[in-house]
Design an enzyme around this catalytic site. Sequence first.
Site, mmCIF file in Angstrom:
data_model
loop_
_atom_site.group_PDB
_atom_site.id
_atom_site.type_symbol
_atom_site.label_atom_id
_atom_site.label_comp_id
_atom_site.label_asym_id
_atom_site.label_seq_id
_atom_site.Cartn_x
_atom_site.Cartn_y
_atom_site.Cartn_z
ATOM 1 N N LYS A 250 0.867 -1.179 0.000
ATOM 2 C CA LYS A 250 0.000 0.000 0.000
ATOM 3 C C LYS A 250 0.903 1.228 0.000
ATOM 4 C CE LYS A 250 -2.724 2.787 3.097
ATOM 5 N NZ LYS A 250 -3.651 2.924 4.212
ATOM 6 N N GLY B 173 -7.992 9.077 9.740
ATOM 7 C CA GLY B 173 -8.248 9.121 11.176
ATOM 8 C C GLY B 173 -9.303 10.115 11.606
ATOM 9 N N ALA C 57 -9.415 5.456 4.184
ATOM 10 C CA ALA C 57 -9.353 6.634 5.070
ATOM 11 C C ALA C 57 -10.681 7.362 5.181
ATOM 12 C CB ALA C 57 -8.289 7.636 4.643
ATOM 13 N N GLY C 58 -11.003 7.715 6.406
ATOM 14 C CA GLY C 58 -12.145 8.575 6.674
ATOM 15 C C GLY C 58 -13.388 7.874 7.194
ATOM 16 N N ASN D 195 -8.934 1.528 9.645
ATOM 17 C CA ASN D 195 -8.207 1.187 10.859
ATOM 18 C C ASN D 195 -8.868 1.853 12.074
ATOM 19 O OD1 ASN D 195 -4.664 0.886 11.622
ATOM 20 N ND2 ASN D 195 -6.359 0.802 13.024
ATOM 21 N N SER D 196 -8.817 3.190 12.113
ATOM 22 C CA SER D 196 -9.299 3.907 13.296
ATOM 23 C C SER D 196 -10.766 3.627 13.612
ATOM 24 C CB SER D 196 -9.147 5.418 13.094
ATOM 25 O OG SER D 196 -7.836 5.722 12.733
#
Lengths: 265, 66
Positions: free
Chosen positions: A106, A167, A193-194, A215-216
């Site tokens: 990635k 994040g 992301a997001g 992830n987050s």
Amino acid sequence: MTDPIQDQPLQVAGHRFASRLLVGTGKYRDFDEASAAIQASGAEVVTFAVRRTNLGQEAGAPNLLDVVPPERFTLLPNTAGCYTAKDAVRTCKLARELLDGHTLVKLEVLGDDATLYPNVVETLKAAEELIKDGFDVMVYTSDDPIVAKELERLGCCAVMPLGSLIGSGHGIQNPHNLRLIIEQAEVPVLVDAGIGTASDAAMAMELGCDGVLMNSAIAHARQPVLMAAAMKQAVEAGRAAFLAGRMPRRQSAEPSSPFAGRING
Amino acid sequence: MQILLNGEARTLEAEATVSDLIAALDLTGRRIAVEVNEEIVPRSQHAQQGLADGDRVEIVHAIGGG
């Protein structure tokens, strides 16, 4: 009864995945929590970062690759924290050595600390160099359709636009751009992301994304393992809804029950 | 001789190899990757690759990230 969801696997650089949810390994309280959440997410592709080894740590300390063994998961080393094409390329080469010749990576090259917004100029440079060197590049990028197409033209095996800042949990800020990217793409498009909660993931899939990477949203949920399970269902539901094709939007109401035969008729 | 290991100065015996360094750090057999002066040193070359004064060595591993 046969399963009504007849889907093709997600195909990236010759790999085939039943799960369209890809997850990170950062920000968990400990390896046990990370492991349980990854398990609950059903993810087959797991991303991780490459960092300097803490020298002087005791031998036998747990290692991330014991939690996500390369025999069980498709590992996706990332270049998080790189701000130049040069650093990103070095990181990918270190990852390839770390994983004994593994080529799927990635790529993310960041612009600044405050936004972690992708630096697309450096990203394009790095992508070109990595592809020339034999890497299979899944690339994090902005939601600019022109840049996305250019990354595809260079040979990236998947294009991964942001939904919103890394994040931030702000979900998908520009669904129209994502749709433009999806409509023109000939490689898988994944939102990376997001994502903040399950409906964001479902929305990405309903737009026609091939997958979602997060992830987050899982690791920072109050109960990460439960959120991982929710995300699995959201991605599956969003995908099924996309395949089913939503009803058209109408300006006025239309009853679901027939008018004929009403007792007041 | 002195090398720069993960950004910090470290003194090694003359003629040390990458394998010697890894052993001294108690990292033998661990899942790591090594770069000397921005070039990867493949695992198969650790025993042969000698280090020189002023070498910049990076030893990395996998950590949690997204």
